[in-house]
Design a protein around this motif. Sequence first.
Motif, PDB file in Angstrom:
ATOM      1  N   MET A   8       0.898  -1.270  -0.146  1.00 34.74           N
ATOM      2  CA  MET A   8       0.121   0.011   0.022  1.00 34.74           C
ATOM      3  C   MET A   8       0.835   1.143   0.025  1.00 34.74           C
ATOM      4  N   PHE A   9       1.997   1.128   0.944  1.00 36.56           N
ATOM      5  CA  PHE A   9       2.721   2.415   0.738  1.00 36.56           C
ATOM      6  C   PHE A   9       3.356   2.622  -0.608  1.00 36.56           C
ATOM      7  N   GLU A  10       4.022   1.746  -1.214  1.00 37.81           N
ATOM      8  CA  GLU A  10       4.451   1.837  -2.546  1.00 37.81           C
ATOM      9  C   GLU A  10       3.408   2.446  -3.556  1.00 37.81           C
ATOM     10  N   LEU A  11       2.226   1.791  -3.761  1.00 37.97           N
ATOM     11  CA  LEU A  11       1.082   2.036  -4.442  1.00 37.97           C
ATOM     12  C   LEU A  11       0.778   3.507  -4.273  1.00 37.97           C
ATOM     13  N   ILE A  12       0.617   4.086  -3.017  1.00 44.17           N
ATOM     14  CA  ILE A  12       0.050   5.365  -2.807  1.00 44.17           C
ATOM     15  C   ILE A  12       1.245   6.230  -3.405  1.00 44.17           C
ATOM     16  N   ALA A  13       2.355   5.959  -3.132  1.00 45.39           N
ATOM     17  CA  ALA A  13       3.562   6.797  -3.671  1.00 45.39           C
ATOM     18  C   ALA A  13       3.499   6.808  -5.154  1.00 45.39           C
ATOM     19  N   GLN A  14       3.301   5.761  -5.732  1.00 44.53           N
ATOM     20  CA  GLN A  14       3.166   5.432  -7.203  1.00 44.53           C
ATOM     21  C   GLN A  14       1.954   6.571  -7.854  1.00 44.53           C
ATOM     22  N   LEU A  15       0.708   6.410  -7.213  1.00 47.60           N
ATOM     23  CA  LEU A  15      -0.337   7.122  -7.750  1.00 47.60           C
ATOM     24  C   LEU A  15      -0.059   8.583  -7.382  1.00 47.60           C
ATOM     25  N   LYS A  16       0.321   8.900  -6.560  1.00 44.14           N
ATOM     26  CA  LYS A  16       0.709  10.688  -6.140  1.00 44.14           C
ATOM     27  C   LYS A  16       1.973  10.880  -7.335  1.00 44.14           C
ATOM     28  N   PHE A  17       2.585   9.973  -7.717  1.00 48.30           N
ATOM     29  CA  PHE A  17       3.551  10.406  -8.710  1.00 48.30           C
ATOM     30  C   PHE A  17       3.105  10.390 -10.089  1.00 48.30           C
ATOM     31  N   VAL A  18       2.208   9.661 -10.256  1.00 50.49           N
ATOM     32  CA  VAL A  18       1.470   9.651 -11.707  1.00 50.49           C
ATOM     33  C   VAL A  18       0.391  10.486 -11.867  1.00 50.49           C
ATOM     34  N   GLU A  19      -0.435  10.802 -10.505  1.00 50.68           N
ATOM     35  CA  GLU A  19      -1.585  11.752 -10.312  1.00 50.68           C
ATOM     36  C   GLU A  19      -1.383  12.683  -9.388  1.00 50.68           C
ATOM     37  N   PRO A  20      -0.321  13.790  -9.445  1.00 47.68           N
ATOM     38  CA  PRO A  20       0.008  14.556  -8.392  1.00 47.68           C
ATOM     39  C   PRO A  20      -1.326  15.425  -7.922  1.00 47.68           C
ATOM     40  N   LYS A  21      -2.065  15.766  -8.853  1.00 46.26           N
ATOM     41  CA  LYS A  21      -3.042  16.542  -8.437  1.00 46.26           C
ATOM     42  C   LYS A  21      -4.169  15.781  -7.661  1.00 46.26           C
ATOM     43  N   ASN A  22      -4.234  14.501  -7.815  1.00 45.93           N
ATOM     44  CA  ASN A  22      -5.306  13.748  -7.215  1.00 45.93           C
ATOM     45  C   ASN A  22      -4.865  13.120  -6.061  1.00 45.93           C
ATOM     46  N   ASN A  23      -4.770  14.026  -4.825  1.00 43.84           N
ATOM     47  CA  ASN A  23      -4.139  13.548  -3.732  1.00 43.84           C
ATOM     48  C   ASN A  23      -5.010  13.414  -2.489  1.00 43.84           C
ATOM     49  N   ASP A  24      -6.305  13.216  -2.618  1.00 46.56           N
ATOM     50  CA  ASP A  24      -7.091  12.957  -1.423  1.00 46.56           C
ATOM     51  C   ASP A  24      -6.781  11.757  -0.881  1.00 46.56           C
ATOM     52  N   ARG A  38      10.336   7.210  -0.356  1.00 49.31           N
ATOM     53  CA  ARG A  38      10.660   7.837   1.038  1.00 49.31           C
ATOM     54  C   ARG A  38       9.362   8.273   1.782  1.00 49.31           C
ATOM     55  N   GLY A  39       9.498   8.706   3.137  1.00 46.45           N
ATOM     56  CA  GLY A  39       8.302   9.239   3.768  1.00 46.45           C
ATOM     57  C   GLY A  39       8.210   8.361   4.932  1.00 46.45           C
ATOM     58  N   GLN A  40       7.915   9.139   6.120  1.00 48.76           N
ATOM     59  CA  GLN A  40       7.882   8.172   7.418  1.00 48.76           C
ATOM     60  C   GLN A  40       6.298   7.919   7.600  1.00 48.76           C
ATOM     61  N   ASP A  41       5.404   8.533   7.181  1.00 45.43           N
ATOM     62  CA  ASP A  41       3.983   8.215   7.233  1.00 45.43           C
ATOM     63  C   ASP A  41       3.244   7.762   5.834  1.00 45.43           C
ATOM     64  N   ILE A  42       2.424   7.001   5.753  1.00 43.79           N
ATOM     65  CA  ILE A  42       2.084   6.384   4.573  1.00 43.79           C
ATOM     66  C   ILE A  42       1.497   7.582   3.483  1.00 43.79           C
ATOM     67  N   PHE A  43       0.921   8.509   4.144  1.00 42.57           N
ATOM     68  CA  PHE A  43       0.260   9.483   3.294  1.00 42.57           C
ATOM     69  C   PHE A  43       1.397  10.634   2.818  1.00 42.57           C
ATOM     70  N   GLU A  44       2.560  10.480   3.470  1.00 42.00           N
ATOM     71  CA  GLU A  44       3.877  11.226   2.765  1.00 42.00           C
ATOM     72  C   GLU A  44       4.567  10.224   1.885  1.00 42.00           C
ATOM     73  N   ALA A  45       4.377   9.027   1.578  1.00 41.50           N
ATOM     74  CA  ALA A  45       5.010   8.224   0.741  1.00 41.50           C
ATOM     75  C   ALA A  45       5.304   9.062  -0.473  1.00 41.50           C
ATOM     76  N   GLU A  46       6.752   9.117  -1.092  1.00 41.38           N
ATOM     77  CA  GLU A  46       6.825   9.723  -2.204  1.00 41.38           C
ATOM     78  C   GLU A  46       7.862   8.814  -2.969  1.00 41.38           C
ATOM     79  N   LEU A  47       7.542   8.655  -4.200  1.00 39.98           N
ATOM     80  CA  LEU A  47       8.367   7.731  -5.287  1.00 39.98           C
ATOM     81  C   LEU A  47       9.546   8.661  -5.800  1.00 39.98           C
ATOM     82  N   ILE A  48      10.504   8.332  -5.779  1.00 35.44           N
ATOM     83  CA  ILE A  48      11.882   8.920  -6.422  1.00 35.44           C
ATOM     84  C   ILE A  48      12.531   8.070  -7.415  1.00 35.44           C
ATOM     85  N   PRO A  49      12.418   8.485  -8.747  1.00 37.48           N
ATOM     86  CA  PRO A  49      13.308   7.619  -9.975  1.00 37.48           C
ATOM     87  C   PRO A  49      14.713   7.964  -9.401  1.00 37.48           C
TER      88      PRO A  49
END
Length: 162
Positions: A75-91, A130-141
């Motif tokens: 879940m952590f990885e997918l949340i980061a991936q979703l935020k990466f591909v859809e940065p404006k859809n962050n609900d 990276r990110g300490q919290d699941i909602f701060e999860a960030e994908l870095i290429p």
Amino acid sequence: MQPKSWPSLEEWVESEQSLQQKITELYESDLSPEEQAREALSYLVDRYQLPLTPLDIEDREWENAGDSWYQPVSMFELIAQLKFVEPKNNDPRYLVLQSAYLIKHKLIIDLSQKLGDFLDADDLQGLGYRGQDIFEAELIPIKTGESWTDKGCTYFIKEQLQ
């Protein structure tokens, strides 16, 4: 062989009465969107036995998922991936529900186009998270020759784009 058909996110929620009831209960509550997302996350991880963090995945080998291949992801990885591909859809509620849907149905996010905005496929060493919290999860290429730890990542996976 005929391609496998998956329900849409909405169809999945509607077909799972307890899930639909939980989501309705949360959305109608006085909780903030982040608190709703945290409760939904706890419910989904427990109900569907979903891996919360990369450390919850024992085997990362690609699996045959019918008419496609799937590499287990958390879940952590997918949340980061979703935020990466859809940065404006962050609900956070959307991020949690969509991530659970993707894991449950063994679907992957195609990162190739978005990664192409940052680097060539030959330059990609892997994906750092990276990110300490699941909602701060960030994908870095991570480019070949770069250190994922220098970029503050706590988890790294050698990317094997399918």
